[in-house]
Design a protein around this motif. Structure first.
Motif, short mmCIF file in Angstrom:
data_model
loop_
_atom_site.label_atom_id
_atom_site.label_comp_id
_atom_site.label_asym_id
_atom_site.label_seq_id
_atom_site.Cartn_x
_atom_site.Cartn_y
_atom_site.Cartn_z
N ASN A 1 0.78 -1.24 0.00
CA ASN A 1 0.00 0.00 0.00
C ASN A 1 0.82 1.29 0.00
O ASN A 1 0.30 2.34 -0.37
CB ASN A 1 -0.95 0.03 1.20
CG ASN A 1 -1.99 -1.07 1.14
OD1 ASN A 1 -2.29 -1.59 0.07
ND2 ASN A 1 -2.52 -1.44 2.28
N VAL A 2 2.06 1.21 0.44
CA VAL A 2 2.87 2.43 0.55
C VAL A 2 4.15 2.35 -0.28
O VAL A 2 4.44 3.23 -1.10
CB VAL A 2 3.22 2.74 2.02
CG1 VAL A 2 4.09 3.98 2.13
CG2 VAL A 2 1.96 2.89 2.85
N ILE A 3 4.93 1.31 -0.09
CA ILE A 3 6.25 1.23 -0.72
C ILE A 3 6.15 1.04 -2.23
O ILE A 3 6.74 1.80 -3.00
CB ILE A 3 7.11 0.14 -0.07
CG1 ILE A 3 7.39 0.54 1.38
CG2 ILE A 3 8.41 -0.07 -0.85
CD1 ILE A 3 8.07 -0.52 2.21
N GLU A 4 5.42 0.02 -2.68
CA GLU A 4 5.33 -0.25 -4.12
C GLU A 4 4.75 0.92 -4.91
O GLU A 4 5.31 1.29 -5.94
CB GLU A 4 4.56 -1.55 -4.38
CG GLU A 4 5.33 -2.80 -4.00
CD GLU A 4 6.68 -2.93 -4.69
OE1 GLU A 4 6.82 -2.54 -5.87
OE2 GLU A 4 7.61 -3.41 -4.03
N PRO A 5 3.64 1.53 -4.48
CA PRO A 5 3.11 2.66 -5.24
C PRO A 5 4.05 3.87 -5.30
O PRO A 5 3.92 4.72 -6.18
CB PRO A 5 1.82 3.04 -4.50
CG PRO A 5 1.45 1.84 -3.71
CD PRO A 5 2.75 1.16 -3.38
N ASN A 6 5.00 3.94 -4.38
CA ASN A 6 5.92 5.08 -4.32
C ASN A 6 7.37 4.68 -4.59
O ASN A 6 8.29 5.41 -4.27
CB ASN A 6 5.81 5.74 -2.93
CG ASN A 6 4.45 6.32 -2.70
OD1 ASN A 6 4.07 7.30 -3.31
ND2 ASN A 6 3.67 5.68 -1.83
#
Length: 71
Positions: A50-55
């Protein structure tokens, strides 16, 4: 050879264990799920999804590795 140094932070909330910060090659490292738990995320295990992959692109621009294999 990599130099390791670990630091334990204070417990933020009684229900959440202290965060362990490991210094490797003069870079602070922390387990992403532990950080998510400290930040109070509802589902800390989904921090990567939810946080690392999208960013990922933005995070990689800061340098260093997003992932470190276990020693």
């Amino acid at each position: 050879m990599r130099k390791l140094k670990s630091v334990i932070t204070e417990t933020v909330r009684a229900s959440v264990p202290a965060l362990t910060i490991t210094v490797m090659d003069n870079e602070a490292r922390v387990l992403d799920t532990a950080l998510a738990e400290q930040l109070g995320m509802a589902e800390p295990r989904k921090v990567r999804q939810n946080v690392i992959e999208p960013n990922r692109d933005e995070l990689e621009a800061f340098g260093g590795g997003l992932r470190m294999d276990l020693i």
